[in-house]
Write a protein that holds these residues in place. Sequence first.
Motif, PDB file in Angstrom:
ATOM      1  N   PHE A   1       0.806  -1.214   0.000  1.00  0.00           N
ATOM      2  CA  PHE A   1       0.000   0.000   0.000  1.00  0.00           C
ATOM      3  C   PHE A   1       0.842   1.268   0.000  1.00  0.00           C
ATOM      4  O   PHE A   1       0.311   2.362  -0.045  1.00  0.00           O
ATOM      5  CB  PHE A   1      -0.931   0.011   1.224  1.00  0.00           C
ATOM      6  N   HIS A   2       2.140   1.112   0.089  1.00  0.00           N
ATOM      7  CA  HIS A   2       3.029   2.280   0.109  1.00  0.00           C
ATOM      8  C   HIS A   2       4.054   2.130  -1.009  1.00  0.00           C
ATOM      9  O   HIS A   2       5.243   1.962  -0.761  1.00  0.00           O
ATOM     10  CB  HIS A   2       3.728   2.399   1.474  1.00  0.00           C
ATOM     11  N   TRP A   3       3.571   2.198  -2.230  1.00  0.00           N
ATOM     12  CA  TRP A   3       4.454   2.039  -3.380  1.00  0.00           C
ATOM     13  C   TRP A   3       5.374   3.234  -3.551  1.00  0.00           C
ATOM     14  O   TRP A   3       4.941   4.386  -3.400  1.00  0.00           O
ATOM     15  CB  TRP A   3       3.636   1.870  -4.651  1.00  0.00           C
ATOM     16  N   GLU A   4       6.614   2.942  -3.891  1.00  0.00           N
ATOM     17  CA  GLU A   4       7.551   3.994  -4.244  1.00  0.00           C
ATOM     18  C   GLU A   4       7.467   4.244  -5.742  1.00  0.00           C
ATOM     19  O   GLU A   4       6.719   3.575  -6.467  1.00  0.00           O
ATOM     20  CB  GLU A   4       8.970   3.569  -3.841  1.00  0.00           C
ATOM     21  N   LYS A   5       8.231   5.214  -6.211  1.00  0.00           N
ATOM     22  CA  LYS A   5       8.160   5.605  -7.620  1.00  0.00           C
ATOM     23  C   LYS A   5       8.448   4.428  -8.543  1.00  0.00           C
ATOM     24  O   LYS A   5       7.758   4.229  -9.556  1.00  0.00           O
ATOM     25  CB  LYS A   5       9.153   6.738  -7.902  1.00  0.00           C
ATOM     26  N   LYS A   6       9.458   3.620  -8.199  1.00  0.00           N
ATOM     27  CA  LYS A   6       9.815   2.471  -9.027  1.00  0.00           C
ATOM     28  C   LYS A   6       8.656   1.504  -9.156  1.00  0.00           C
ATOM     29  O   LYS A   6       8.364   0.980 -10.247  1.00  0.00           O
ATOM     30  CB  LYS A   6      11.035   1.764  -8.423  1.00  0.00           C
ATOM     31  N   GLU A   7       7.966   1.242  -8.042  1.00  0.00           N
ATOM     32  CA  GLU A   7       6.850   0.301  -8.065  1.00  0.00           C
ATOM     33  C   GLU A   7       5.672   0.851  -8.856  1.00  0.00           C
ATOM     34  O   GLU A   7       4.981   0.092  -9.559  1.00  0.00           O
ATOM     35  CB  GLU A   7       6.439  -0.028  -6.627  1.00  0.00           C
ATOM     36  N   ARG A   8       5.439   2.141  -8.771  1.00  0.00           N
ATOM     37  CA  ARG A   8       4.356   2.742  -9.564  1.00  0.00           C
ATOM     38  C   ARG A   8       4.660   2.654 -11.051  1.00  0.00           C
ATOM     39  O   ARG A   8       3.772   2.400 -11.863  1.00  0.00           O
ATOM     40  CB  ARG A   8       4.136   4.198  -9.140  1.00  0.00           C
ATOM     41  N   LEU A   9       5.929   2.843 -11.415  1.00  0.00           N
ATOM     42  CA  LEU A   9       6.318   2.739 -12.824  1.00  0.00           C
ATOM     43  C   LEU A   9       6.194   1.299 -13.315  1.00  0.00           C
ATOM     44  O   LEU A   9       5.786   1.053 -14.463  1.00  0.00           O
ATOM     45  CB  LEU A   9       7.757   3.237 -13.007  1.00  0.00           C
ATOM     46  N   GLU A  10       6.550   0.342 -12.455  1.00  0.00           N
ATOM     47  CA  GLU A  10       6.411  -1.065 -12.830  1.00  0.00           C
ATOM     48  C   GLU A  10       4.948  -1.414 -13.073  1.00  0.00           C
ATOM     49  O   GLU A  10       4.611  -2.115 -14.034  1.00  0.00           O
ATOM     50  CB  GLU A  10       6.990  -1.959 -11.733  1.00  0.00           C
ATOM     51  N   PHE A  11       4.070  -0.939 -12.199  1.00  0.00           N
ATOM     52  CA  PHE A  11       2.642  -1.208 -12.377  1.00  0.00           C
ATOM     53  C   PHE A  11       2.119  -0.579 -13.666  1.00  0.00           C
ATOM     54  O   PHE A  11       1.330  -1.192 -14.394  1.00  0.00           O
ATOM     55  CB  PHE A  11       1.839  -0.679 -11.186  1.00  0.00           C
ATOM     56  N   LEU A  12       2.567   0.632 -13.944  1.00  0.00           N
ATOM     57  CA  LEU A  12       2.154   1.307 -15.176  1.00  0.00           C
ATOM     58  C   LEU A  12       2.609   0.518 -16.398  1.00  0.00           C
ATOM     59  O   LEU A  12       1.852   0.382 -17.378  1.00  0.00           O
ATOM     60  CB  LEU A  12       2.721   2.727 -15.211  1.00  0.00           C
ATOM     61  N   ALA A  13       3.834  -0.010 -16.353  1.00  0.00           N
ATOM     62  CA  ALA A  13       4.349  -0.804 -17.468  1.00  0.00           C
ATOM     63  C   ALA A  13       3.538  -2.078 -17.651  1.00  0.00           C
ATOM     64  O   ALA A  13       3.182  -2.454 -18.779  1.00  0.00           O
ATOM     65  CB  ALA A  13       5.818  -1.139 -17.231  1.00  0.00           C
ATOM     66  N   ILE A  14       3.223  -2.752 -16.547  1.00  0.00           N
ATOM     67  CA  ILE A  14       2.430  -3.986 -16.624  1.00  0.00           C
ATOM     68  C   ILE A  14       1.036  -3.698 -17.164  1.00  0.00           C
ATOM     69  O   ILE A  14       0.515  -4.433 -18.017  1.00  0.00           O
ATOM     70  CB  ILE A  14       2.346  -4.647 -15.232  1.00  0.00           C
ATOM     71  N   ALA A  15       0.420  -2.615 -16.681  1.00  0.00           N
ATOM     72  CA  ALA A  15      -0.916  -2.253 -17.161  1.00  0.00           C
ATOM     73  C   ALA A  15      -0.891  -1.913 -18.645  1.00  0.00           C
ATOM     74  O   ALA A  15      -1.809  -2.277 -19.392  1.00  0.00           O
ATOM     75  CB  ALA A  15      -1.450  -1.070 -16.352  1.00  0.00           C
ATOM     76  N   SER A  16       0.154  -1.241 -19.098  1.00  0.00           N
ATOM     77  CA  SER A  16       0.269  -0.863 -20.507  1.00  0.00           C
ATOM     78  C   SER A  16       0.434  -2.086 -21.398  1.00  0.00           C
ATOM     79  O   SER A  16      -0.197  -2.203 -22.448  1.00  0.00           O
ATOM     80  CB  SER A  16       1.448   0.098 -20.702  1.00  0.00           C
ATOM     81  N   ILE A  17       1.297  -3.023 -20.963  1.00  0.00           N
ATOM     82  CA  ILE A  17       1.502  -4.243 -21.744  1.00  0.00           C
ATOM     83  C   ILE A  17       0.219  -5.071 -21.785  1.00  0.00           C
ATOM     84  O   ILE A  17      -0.157  -5.618 -22.834  1.00  0.00           O
ATOM     85  CB  ILE A  17       2.664  -5.068 -21.157  1.00  0.00           C
ATOM     86  N   THR A  18      -0.470  -5.154 -20.653  1.00  0.00           N
ATOM     87  CA  THR A  18      -1.735  -5.898 -20.606  1.00  0.00           C
ATOM     88  C   THR A  18      -2.748  -5.290 -21.561  1.00  0.00           C
ATOM     89  O   THR A  18      -3.447  -6.010 -22.290  1.00  0.00           O
ATOM     90  CB  THR A  18      -2.311  -5.904 -19.179  1.00  0.00           C
ATOM     91  N   ALA A  19      -2.834  -3.953 -21.575  1.00  0.00           N
ATOM     92  CA  ALA A  19      -3.759  -3.278 -22.484  1.00  0.00           C
ATOM     93  C   ALA A  19      -3.398  -3.550 -23.943  1.00  0.00           C
ATOM     94  O   ALA A  19      -4.286  -3.781 -24.782  1.00  0.00           O
ATOM     95  CB  ALA A  19      -3.756  -1.770 -22.206  1.00  0.00           C
ATOM     96  N   GLY A  20      -2.104  -3.547 -24.250  1.00  0.00           N
ATOM     97  CA  GLY A  20      -1.675  -3.840 -25.606  1.00  0.00           C
ATOM     98  C   GLY A  20      -2.016  -5.263 -26.011  1.00  0.00           C
ATOM     99  O   GLY A  20      -2.454  -5.513 -27.141  1.00  0.00           O
ATOM    100  N   LEU A  21      -1.840  -6.199 -25.093  1.00  0.00           N
ATOM    101  CA  LEU A  21      -2.171  -7.589 -25.382  1.00  0.00           C
ATOM    102  C   LEU A  21      -3.682  -7.780 -25.544  1.00  0.00           C
ATOM    103  O   LEU A  21      -4.122  -8.623 -26.332  1.00  0.00           O
ATOM    104  CB  LEU A  21      -1.647  -8.497 -24.273  1.00  0.00           C
ATOM    105  N   PHE A  22      -4.471  -6.993 -24.805  1.00  0.00           N
ATOM    106  CA  PHE A  22      -5.923  -7.032 -24.968  1.00  0.00           C
ATOM    107  C   PHE A  22      -6.294  -6.792 -26.428  1.00  0.00           C
ATOM    108  O   PHE A  22      -7.142  -7.478 -26.994  1.00  0.00           O
ATOM    109  CB  PHE A  22      -6.579  -5.965 -24.096  1.00  0.00           C
ATOM    110  N   LEU A  23      -5.635  -5.814 -27.020  1.00  0.00           N
ATOM    111  CA  LEU A  23      -5.940  -5.459 -28.404  1.00  0.00           C
ATOM    112  C   LEU A  23      -5.526  -6.551 -29.381  1.00  0.00           C
ATOM    113  O   LEU A  23      -6.118  -6.703 -30.455  1.00  0.00           O
ATOM    114  CB  LEU A  23      -5.243  -4.143 -28.765  1.00  0.00           C
ATOM    115  N   ALA A  24      -4.511  -7.313 -29.012  1.00  0.00           N
ATOM    116  CA  ALA A  24      -3.993  -8.358 -29.908  1.00  0.00           C
ATOM    117  C   ALA A  24      -4.490  -9.748 -29.553  1.00  0.00           C
ATOM    118  O   ALA A  24      -4.120 -10.727 -30.214  1.00  0.00           O
ATOM    119  CB  ALA A  24      -2.460  -8.335 -29.884  1.00  0.00           C
TER     120      ALA A  24
END
Length: 222
Positions: free
Chosen positions: A1-24
Amino acid sequence: FHWEKKERLEFLAIASITAGLFLADEELQKVAQRNRSRFSNDLAKLVTPPETVYPRFVIGGFYLGGLIFKRKKEKDTALYLLESVMFTQGITQVIKHTVGRARPFANKGAYHFEALKFPPSSYSQSFPSGHAATAFSLASVIAEQYDNRIIDLVSYGVASLAAWARVNDNVHFTSDVFFGGALGTWVGKTIVRLNKNKDAESNKLSVQPAIGINSIGVSFNF
């Protein structure tokens, strides 16, 4: 529950890749089914036993090894594995029932959702993949506990095969297994880190007053 900047960026990357895979997803599903064969089906059966059997075998193996060889590390690993699987499967089930995504074999396409439907349809729990999440939660705990490249490769290799098998068997889309794997990895790593931090805190030297009926002193705990 206390994510640092690195963890927030990792989550953003995972969400972005997941969204891209949704399209494909639909195209990737067609590719997987075109390349499906008797060998791939046999391999898929080998690496994807029932979802509750695999963790029981792995957790039980580590705990039994710890008992036989009297090793605390293996017993601790078994505990971390159990905690990781419990949290991973709990989170996975909440997301599955909330999203309600149709499985590939239902032939409703990659964008058919029955969100928050209770009871859920038999085909509407595709996202994320429980098998992939569980496999990667186990793999990540083992990899974190043992600083060995070969163990890392074997652990994540078996988990990757389990994720691939779900796509091969047409029960999950690619985005399902990717997000499930990422979720399981995150939970596993977090469980190990929190337990190690707890152990480190309990092993620190502390100085406390010790007051008795007829005495006053100082106790050292380490």
